[in-house]
Design an enzyme around this catalytic site. Structure first.
Site, short mmCIF file in Angstrom:
data_model
loop_
_atom_site.label_atom_id
_atom_site.label_comp_id
_atom_site.label_asym_id
_atom_site.label_seq_id
_atom_site.Cartn_x
_atom_site.Cartn_y
_atom_site.Cartn_z
N ALA A 5 11.74 -11.53 -52.66
CA ALA A 5 12.04 -10.31 -51.91
C ALA A 5 11.04 -9.21 -52.21
O ALA A 5 10.59 -9.03 -53.34
CB ALA A 5 13.45 -9.83 -52.23
N TYR B 219 6.43 -8.51 -46.08
CA TYR B 219 5.42 -8.47 -45.02
C TYR B 219 4.37 -9.52 -45.35
O TYR B 219 3.77 -9.51 -46.43
CB TYR B 219 4.76 -7.10 -44.92
CG TYR B 219 3.53 -7.13 -44.03
CD1 TYR B 219 3.66 -7.26 -42.66
CD2 TYR B 219 2.26 -7.05 -44.58
CE1 TYR B 219 2.55 -7.32 -41.83
CE2 TYR B 219 1.13 -7.11 -43.76
CZ TYR B 219 1.28 -7.24 -42.39
OH TYR B 219 0.18 -7.31 -41.59
N TYR C 211 -5.27 -5.33 -45.43
CA TYR C 211 -6.17 -4.35 -44.83
C TYR C 211 -6.79 -3.49 -45.92
O TYR C 211 -6.08 -2.85 -46.71
CB TYR C 211 -5.40 -3.48 -43.84
CG TYR C 211 -6.24 -2.50 -43.06
CD1 TYR C 211 -7.38 -2.91 -42.39
CD2 TYR C 211 -5.88 -1.16 -42.99
CE1 TYR C 211 -8.15 -2.01 -41.66
CE2 TYR C 211 -6.63 -0.25 -42.27
CZ TYR C 211 -7.77 -0.68 -41.61
OH TYR C 211 -8.53 0.21 -40.90
N ARG D 85 10.46 7.42 -2.94
CA ARG D 85 11.86 7.48 -3.43
C ARG D 85 12.02 6.94 -4.83
O ARG D 85 13.06 7.15 -5.46
CB ARG D 85 12.77 6.72 -2.46
CG ARG D 85 13.12 7.54 -1.22
CD ARG D 85 14.06 6.76 -0.31
NE ARG D 85 13.34 5.78 0.51
CZ ARG D 85 13.95 4.89 1.29
NH1 ARG D 85 15.27 4.83 1.33
NH2 ARG D 85 13.24 4.05 2.02
N ALA E 115 0.80 -1.22 0.00
CA ALA E 115 0.00 0.00 0.00
C ALA E 115 0.83 1.27 0.00
O ALA E 115 0.29 2.36 -0.14
CB ALA E 115 -0.93 0.01 1.21
N GLY E 116 2.15 1.14 0.14
CA GLY E 116 3.00 2.31 0.33
C GLY E 116 3.10 3.22 -0.88
O GLY E 116 2.85 2.82 -2.02
N ARG F 232 4.99 -10.94 -35.10
CA ARG F 232 3.92 -10.37 -34.30
C ARG F 232 2.94 -11.44 -33.84
O ARG F 232 2.99 -12.59 -34.29
CB ARG F 232 3.23 -9.27 -35.11
CG ARG F 232 4.13 -8.06 -35.36
CD ARG F 232 3.54 -7.12 -36.40
NE ARG F 232 2.20 -6.65 -36.00
CZ ARG F 232 1.39 -5.97 -36.80
NH1 ARG F 232 1.77 -5.70 -38.06
NH2 ARG F 232 0.21 -5.58 -36.39
#
Length: 464
Positions: free
Chosen positions: A387, A373, A394, A15, A10-11, A340
């Site tokens: 390549a 990708y 999307y 510091r 709870a502190g 991902r």
């Protein structure tokens, strides 16, 4: 043993100079509070009660995320007014109805305490002969610790705080109070109400329970741990770094004893919930965060960061970032690859340089060598991706899927506009934009006709 662990969290942690709860700060990718709670659970405590206060919602969220499905109940109790450690324990006892069995009071900023130590600590008050024990250690630099005065039987006579020590006491009293306590639960519940707050801070201090128990004729002793590091707390960023280094070394030493090679164990950070198989080599600047599992005979790194990743046997990961992915066996990946969430790479596949893969399956023996990708894709076996190729997944509103059949050869600089299906044994010519399904065994080409205008350069210069 029906022991209860009460974790004080709870502190303010002033510091730390932080906008977050002290116990939420991470050590090897894991919040500090979870180190302590996990140790209590592994010590076979029947229940764990965490007292929250400052940043209570943040700490509750950490506990909910980690322990919703825990077989050991982990409860959060809020200390709305922070009136000292004695008050915090009273809040926990009242809220949870704790009145019997060993009760271990731990600090939420004590991440190096071991489960076996907690179990022995609880057992020190289990037989009824001792009302309470104080967790003690002998650090090489005792500054900041309270010092204990013991009688000839080892019973506690007095606790002297650092600020109250005379120079002689500071030099001669080596038994240091780490701030954790084990109590006979029935006696703790009976007498906790006698802890007063007649002091300058108007707070109820738990160490006062020791004098109260002695006044009632009960024995108070110490529980000494040989490894002083288990008693080290975190109160500043510097101490957080020091304890992180200790935790790192402890984990890496254990893994090396189990047959893992570290090129430089001071430059590899392995989470406490990760495992690595024998004969795997860990190169510098490798980070395993969360619950990672790595098989045998792998090469990890350099410069590799994995979070909740499962890696099979005989894999090579060079400069790879992976999050929530599964890599099967004999896979090579990198350098500089980004995997991902939802990525699944099957046996013998290769993911090369500057490749990003998201929510896709890469089939057995397939290759995505460089500068590509692949997103939301189901890829068959033996596929070669040239390549610079991209699955355009999307459309501005939805993520769409691409399917690539077995043994397909995708020429360089190909755009595959999803949703689209490319069949088995298909060849796609370089620099094509594929917008329609391609049947098995077909050649797909999509290019504008090349034009050559001779003498153009000289004519342009003349016009300029």
């Amino acid at each position: 043993m029906d022991a209860t662990a009460i974790v004080l969290a709870a502190g303010e942690g002033t510091r730390m100079k932080s906008n977050h709860a002290k116990v939420s700060h991470k050590i090897l990718g894991k919040p500090m509070i979870q180190w302590v709670v996990d140790a209590a659970i592994a010590a076979d405590c029947a229940r764990v009660v965490v007292v929250v206060g400052s940043h209570a919602d943040e700490v509750r969220a950490l506990l909910d995320a980690a322990y919703t499905d825990s077989q050991v109940p982990v409860e959060a109790v809020e200390q709305a007014e922070r009136l000292g450690t004695g008050h915090a324990v009273r809040v926990a006892l009242d809220a949870c109805g704790i009145s019997a069995g060993p009760v271990v009071i731990l600090n939420g900023d004590l991440p190096l305490v071991r489960p076996e130590t907690i179990a022995q600590f609880a057992a020190s008050v289990a037989d009824g002969s001792t009302a309470a024990t104080i967790f003690t250690c002998t650090p090489p630099d005792p500054f900041g610790f309270g010092r204990l005065v013991l009688d000839e039987t080892g019973a506690v006579i007095r606790n002297i705080e650092q600020k109250d020590c005379t120079p002689e006491q500071a030099a001669t009293l080596t038994e240091c109070n780490a701030g954790c306590y084990a109590f006979d639960g029935e006696l703790l519940a009976r007498y906790i109400g006698e802890v007063g707050c007649e002091n300058a801070q108007h707070e109820c201090y738990l160490p006062d329970m020791m004098e109260i128990l002695r006044e009632h004729g009960h024995r108070v002793s110490i529980f000494h741990v040989d490894d002083y590091r288990e008693g080290l707390g975190v109160n500043s960023r510097a101490q957080l770094a020091q304890i992180t280094a200790i935790a790192r070394d402890r984990i890496n030493d254990r893994l090396m004893a189990e047959g893992v090679t570290f090129i430089d164990p001071t430059q590899a950070w392995i989470s406490p919930d990760s495992t690595i198989g024998r004969d795997t080599v860990v190169w510098p600047q490798t980070h395993l965060i969360g619950a990672c599992t790595v098989g045998e005979d792998c090469q990890l790194g350099p410069n590799t960061r994995l979070t909740n990743v499962r890696v099979g046997n005989a894999c090579t990961l060079d400069e790879v970032v992976g999050i929530d992915v599964t890599l099967e066996n004999t896979i090579s990946c990198g350098p500089r690859a980004y995997l991902r969430p939802g990525t699944h790479v099957l046996d013998g596949a290769h993911v090369g340089t500057h490749v990003e893969i998201k929510n896709s399956t890469i089939g057995e023996g397939s290759k995505v060598p460089h500068l590509s990708y692949i997103g939301d894709t189901q890829m068959g076996a033996g596929v070669n991706i040239g390549a610079g190729s991209i699955t355009c997944n999307y459309d501005g509103k939805r993520k769409n899927r691409t399917t690539i059949g077995d043994r397909a050869f995708i020429g360089s600089d190909t755009m595959m506009v999803a949703p689209v299906n490319i069949g088995d044994d298909v060849i796609v010519g370089a620099s094509s934009c594929i917008t329609k399904d391609v049947p098995d065994g077909a050649l797909a080409l999509e290019r504008s006709q090349q034009r050559i205008i001779e003498g153009y350069t000289a004519a342009r210069r003349a016009r300029q």
